[in-house]
Design an enzyme around this catalytic site. Structure first.
Site, PDB file in Angstrom:
ATOM      1  N   GLU A 136       0.835  -1.192   0.000  1.00  0.00           N
ATOM      2  CA  GLU A 136       0.000   0.000   0.000  1.00  0.00           C
ATOM      3  C   GLU A 136       0.877   1.252   0.000  1.00  0.00           C
ATOM      4  O   GLU A 136       1.859   1.334   0.739  1.00  0.00           O
ATOM      5  CB  GLU A 136      -0.877  -0.032   1.248  1.00  0.00           C
ATOM      6  CG  GLU A 136      -1.659   1.240   1.516  1.00  0.00           C
ATOM      7  CD  GLU A 136      -2.253   1.263   2.903  1.00  0.00           C
ATOM      8  OE1 GLU A 136      -3.073   2.164   3.161  1.00  0.00           O
ATOM      9  OE2 GLU A 136      -1.908   0.394   3.733  1.00  0.00           O
ATOM     10  N   PHE A 137       0.499   2.223  -0.805  1.00  0.00           N
ATOM     11  CA  PHE A 137       1.205   3.500  -0.787  1.00  0.00           C
ATOM     12  C   PHE A 137       0.504   4.429   0.198  1.00  0.00           C
ATOM     13  O   PHE A 137      -0.702   4.647   0.117  1.00  0.00           O
ATOM     14  CB  PHE A 137       1.219   4.148  -2.174  1.00  0.00           C
ATOM     15  CG  PHE A 137       1.918   5.480  -2.199  1.00  0.00           C
ATOM     16  CD1 PHE A 137       3.296   5.545  -2.315  1.00  0.00           C
ATOM     17  CD2 PHE A 137       1.200   6.663  -2.084  1.00  0.00           C
ATOM     18  CE1 PHE A 137       3.954   6.764  -2.322  1.00  0.00           C
ATOM     19  CE2 PHE A 137       1.844   7.887  -2.094  1.00  0.00           C
ATOM     20  CZ  PHE A 137       3.228   7.942  -2.213  1.00  0.00           C
ATOM     21  N   ILE A 138       1.260   4.958   1.137  1.00  0.00           N
ATOM     22  CA  ILE A 138       0.726   5.899   2.115  1.00  0.00           C
ATOM     23  C   ILE A 138       1.332   7.266   1.861  1.00  0.00           C
ATOM     24  O   ILE A 138       2.553   7.421   1.880  1.00  0.00           O
ATOM     25  CB  ILE A 138       1.036   5.447   3.559  1.00  0.00           C
ATOM     26  CG1 ILE A 138       0.361   4.094   3.844  1.00  0.00           C
ATOM     27  CG2 ILE A 138       0.562   6.496   4.563  1.00  0.00           C
ATOM     28  CD1 ILE A 138       0.673   3.538   5.223  1.00  0.00           C
ATOM     29  N   ASP A 240      12.251  -2.432  15.547  1.00  0.00           N
ATOM     30  CA  ASP A 240      13.293  -1.571  14.969  1.00  0.00           C
ATOM     31  C   ASP A 240      12.786  -0.133  14.953  1.00  0.00           C
ATOM     32  O   ASP A 240      12.815   0.546  13.923  1.00  0.00           O
ATOM     33  CB  ASP A 240      13.625  -2.051  13.559  1.00  0.00           C
ATOM     34  CG  ASP A 240      14.866  -1.393  12.984  1.00  0.00           C
ATOM     35  OD1 ASP A 240      15.534  -0.640  13.722  1.00  0.00           O
ATOM     36  OD2 ASP A 240      15.177  -1.622  11.804  1.00  0.00           O
TER      37      ASP A 240
END
Length: 308
Positions: A136-138, A240
């Protein structure tokens, strides 16, 4: 120190390791048959990224491909299409195991329905050599501060619990350093052997630093005293959490990226805080939610909440 690639020497083993001594960036892992992101049995002859986007991705046209900066191991791009954008990372040196691990971690965090993470969509090999992940592109925006990040992280830790103990379904890496995640019954054993102990061995092997190794062994010998009478429930950790892996979407909601997930002591999440820049608003919000949820579950509302 320059980050080194991790290659897969067999179906189950990582064949190259390097010790990370700076803020980590990306990660790799061995394969696992049970995860939902299954790659093709053999590399596709064309462009598998375009083929997926134009097929299962539902796009009929790719309008633009733009590089996205910020990574230190992989190449990242935004694929703009007639049905929206996709975020794609590729690496010509590392096989799909690295991105398979990322997909498993992202999927685990996504399923908690708490803090926002990019939803993984597809992992696979590149023709010839290398691998890719489509997710998904956010669209990033300005953060509204660290309070909501602290709250959402605490919610994820509360919801994401394990009945198998400490560990994770797959091994993965932090930066480019392998991270062992075998299921372990108690935190002392897991953290001592598969986190501190393993890192100490790598330091000795790569840098011949016997002084650090011996001091580390002494710490491991008495580490159990630090957790005396502490009840530890294994919870899902990003693993992380430093500044490079924290962002905000266009509404200002917190987003966390590039995980090295495992189930562990919730406060192990703060181990990278020396290069995360977390302030009092983050910690106050985190512990307020964390202690409230614990008190609510136990029926005790007088639990002390620390102030930072």
């Amino acid at each position: 120190m320059a980050m080194q690639a991790v290659t897969l020497s067999s179906y189950y083993a990582l064949g190259h390791i390097s010790l990370q001594v700076v803020c980590p960036c990306r990660r790799a892992v061995r394969r696992n048959n049970n995860r939902p992101f299954i790659m093709a049995a053999s590399p596709l002859q064309g462009d598998p990224v375009r083929e997926w986007i134009m097929g299962e991705g539902g796009a009929s046209k790719i309008l633009k491909i733009s590089p996205v900066g910020g990574g230190c191991v992989n190449n990242a791009s935004q694929y703009q299409t007639d049905v929206g954008s996709f975020f794609v990372k590729t690496n010509r040196s590392i096989g799909p195991a690295m991105f398979e691990a990322e997909a498993v971690g992202l999927d685990a965090m996504h399923k908690t329905n708490t803090i926002r993470v990019p939803k993984p969509l597809k992992v696979g090999p590149l023709p010839g050599r290398g691998s890719y992940i489509i997710m998904e592109f956010i669209q990033f925006g300005a953060s509204r501060g660290q309070t909501e990040l602290g709250r959402k992280l605490a919610e994820m830790h509360k919801v994401g619990v394990s009945e198998k103990g400490f560990g994770f379904p797959v091994d993965n890496t932090i930066g480019s350093t392998p991270q062992q995640n075998p299921w372990t019954d108690d935190w002392i054993s897991f953290y001592g052997e598969h986190r501190l102990g393993f890192q100490l061995k790598l330091a000795q092997q790569q840098y011949r630093d016997n002084d650090v190794y011996m001091k580390g062994q002494k710490l491991l010998q008495y580490m159990h005293l630090l957790f005396k009478d502490v009840e530890i429930t294994p919870c899902l950790l990003h693993g992380d959490l430093w500044s490079g892996n924290v962002a905000a979407d266009k509404e200002g909601n917190p987003v966390i990226l590039d995980p090295a997930c495992y189930y562990g002591h919730n406060e192990a999440e703060f181990g990278m805080s020396w290069c995360a820049g977390f302030g009092s608003s983050f910690y106050n919000a985190y512990f307020e939610v964390r202690f409230f949820l614990q008190a609510f579950a136990s029926g005790s509302y007088g639990t002390y909440m620390p102030s930072f």
